[in-house]
Design an enzyme around this catalytic site. Structure first.
Site, short mmCIF file in Angstrom:
data_model
loop_
_atom_site.label_atom_id
_atom_site.label_comp_id
_atom_site.label_asym_id
_atom_site.label_seq_id
_atom_site.Cartn_x
_atom_site.Cartn_y
_atom_site.Cartn_z
N LYS A 56 0.82 -1.21 0.00
CA LYS A 56 0.00 0.00 0.00
C LYS A 56 0.85 1.26 0.00
CE LYS A 56 -2.55 -1.17 3.48
NZ LYS A 56 -3.58 -1.71 4.38
N GLN A 100 -6.25 -2.30 9.99
CA GLN A 100 -5.80 -3.62 9.55
C GLN A 100 -6.41 -4.71 10.43
OE1 GLN A 100 -3.42 -3.10 6.29
NE2 GLN A 100 -3.55 -5.03 7.36
N ASP A 123 -12.46 0.80 3.40
CA ASP A 123 -12.48 -0.66 3.43
C ASP A 123 -13.90 -1.21 3.27
OD1 ASP A 123 -10.57 -2.62 3.57
OD2 ASP A 123 -10.59 -2.82 5.74
N1 MHF Z 1 -8.94 -4.06 7.13
C1 MHF Z 1 -8.28 -4.92 6.33
N2 MHF Z 1 -8.61 -4.98 5.02
C2 MHF Z 1 -7.98 -5.85 4.20
O1 MHF Z 1 -8.31 -5.90 2.99
C3 MHF Z 1 -6.97 -6.70 4.73
C4 MHF Z 1 -6.65 -6.57 6.10
N3 MHF Z 1 -7.33 -5.70 6.87
N4 MHF Z 1 -5.70 -7.35 6.66
C5 MHF Z 1 -4.85 -8.19 5.85
C6 MHF Z 1 -5.63 -8.76 4.67
C7 MHF Z 1 -4.70 -9.32 3.64
N5 MHF Z 1 -4.65 -8.35 2.58
C8 MHF Z 1 -3.70 -8.27 1.56
C9 MHF Z 1 -2.54 -9.04 1.61
C10 MHF Z 1 -1.58 -8.95 0.61
C11 MHF Z 1 -1.77 -8.09 -0.46
C12 MHF Z 1 -0.77 -7.97 -1.55
O2 MHF Z 1 -0.54 -6.90 -2.07
N6 MHF Z 1 -0.14 -9.08 -1.94
C13 MHF Z 1 0.83 -9.15 -3.02
C14 MHF Z 1 2.20 -9.63 -2.52
C15 MHF Z 1 2.90 -8.71 -1.60
C16 MHF Z 1 4.28 -9.24 -1.21
O3 MHF Z 1 4.86 -10.00 -2.01
O4 MHF Z 1 4.74 -8.91 -0.14
C17 MHF Z 1 0.34 -10.18 -4.05
O5 MHF Z 1 0.87 -10.15 -5.15
O6 MHF Z 1 -0.51 -11.02 -3.70
C18 MHF Z 1 -2.93 -7.32 -0.51
C19 MHF Z 1 -3.87 -7.41 0.48
C20 MHF Z 1 -5.72 -7.41 2.71
N7 MHF Z 1 -6.31 -7.64 3.97
#
Ligand code: MHF
Ligand code: NAP
Ligand code: MG
Length: 292
Positions: A56, A100, A123
């Protein structure tokens, strides 16, 4: 002969939409007194949350959104958290507030979310915004479900008339995705930890969305040939060489030979969640500053 699935490239779609958001923010900057602002509150350390927060902050910078993140220690009290939310509700630079999840056990997440001003609830978890979603009214909507819908649209997949099955019934992912797919005229089935014979249910799905948090729970034999498989799960696992990596709730390597379309982890739904969060923040900014 099995044919390998079309890989749904969430990272590429996310980059495209973030590019559009960047131009939009640049253009709005001419009539606005300040950039859009997003505040993320994180309490303690959760691995899925840490990946999200990292991504983010990087993306906010690219799009031109100011981020006002606060990271509280594990033993933060409910009062401190509520005060931080109240301060952000009052802070005019802030268009979006996100707490979060999950919060440490001693904290009341429902009370915290209810405390966020609905107009800053990027959210989409406040009861007012969930009520709007339930009624089909416009409002801020949950980022992951909206991100999944955006991916389907981008790949020309129309849910109308399709059997959509969602595994997982959380308020963050499973339930709002079910409502959105229902609104898009899919026939929706929801499965969860008390559903016997999960495979029998998932094998009927034309669109299978999995949001459980169990690494590789869904195997190839549980997937209908040609199905669209959307893997929401983000799990940190340690492989046999002792290396840490992210994996989804679907066994990607086997499922990709059965599915018609599939999202990888990482690079699938995750980047779209971040993108929809930025989009919601810009939407809230436009409305709050009257820039329409
Ligand atoms: N209030 C709240 N809203 C959410 O949407 C949320 C939370 N809490 N807590 C954690 C979970 C998990 N969420 C996530 C977790 C990972 C990515 C993400 O960007 N993942 C990338 C990889 C990042 C990396 O490699 O470090 C991907 O490609 O999947 C996005 C949302 C969203 N989530
Ligand atoms: N990619 C993203 O952007 C993104 C966004 C948010 C979350 N996530 C990830 O998605 C996953 C789910 O998140 P969440 O917040 O929805 O989790 P959650 O609140 O823990 O909910 C998990 C759901 O899965 C169900 N479940 C658990 N074990 C099951 C099993 N063996 N078979 C069938 N259903 C089972 C639970 O059923 P019960 O209701 O019966 O307990 C519950 O409904 C996590 O890995 C999370 O990190 C990713
Ligand atoms: Mg992903």
């Amino acid at each position: 002969m099995s044919k390998t699935a079309v890989i749904i490239d969430g990272k590429a779609v996310a980059e495209k939409i973030q590019g559009q958001l960047r131009s939009q923010v640049e253009e709005l900057a001419q009539k606005a007194s300040r950039p859009p602002g997003l505040a993320v509150l994180m309490v303690g350390d959760n691995p899925a949350s840490a990946a999200y927060v990292r991504n983010k902050e990087r993306s906010c910078g690219k799009v031109g959104i100011a981020s006002y993140g606060r990271h509280f220690p594990e033993q933060t009290s409910q009062e401190e958290l509520m005060q931080a939310i109240a301060d952000l509700n009052e802070d005019d630079r802030v268009d979006g507030i996100l707490v979060q999840l999950p919060l440490p056990k001693h904290l009341d997440a429902v009370a915290a979310i209810n405390h966020i001003h609905p107009d800053k609830d990027v959210d989409g978890l406040h009861p007012v915004n969930l009520g709007r979603l339930m009624r089909g009214e416009p409002g801020l909507c949950s980022c992951t479900p909206a991100g999944v819908m955006a991916l389907l649209r981008e790949y020309g997949i129309d849910p109308r008339g399709k059997q959509a099955t969602i595994v997982g019934r959380s308020i963050l992912v499973g339930k709002p995705i079910a409502l959105m797919l229902l609104a898009a005229d899919a026939t929706v089935t929801m499965a969860h930890s008390r559903s016997p014979d999960l495979g029998a249910i998932t094998r009927n799905a034309d669109i299978l969305v999995v949001a459980v948090g169990r690494p590789e729970l869904i195997t190839a034999d549980m997937v209908k040939p040609g199905a669209i498989v959307i893997d929401v799960g983000i799990n940190r696992v340690t492989d046999y060489e002792g290396k840490s990596r992210l994996t989804g709730d679907v066994n990607y390597d086997s499922a990709k030979d059965v599915a018609g379309f599939i999202t990888p982890v990482p690079g699938g739904v995750g980047p779209m969640t971040v993108t929809l969060l930025l989009q919601n923040t810009v939407e809230s900014y436009i409305r709050r500053l009257g820039l329409e």
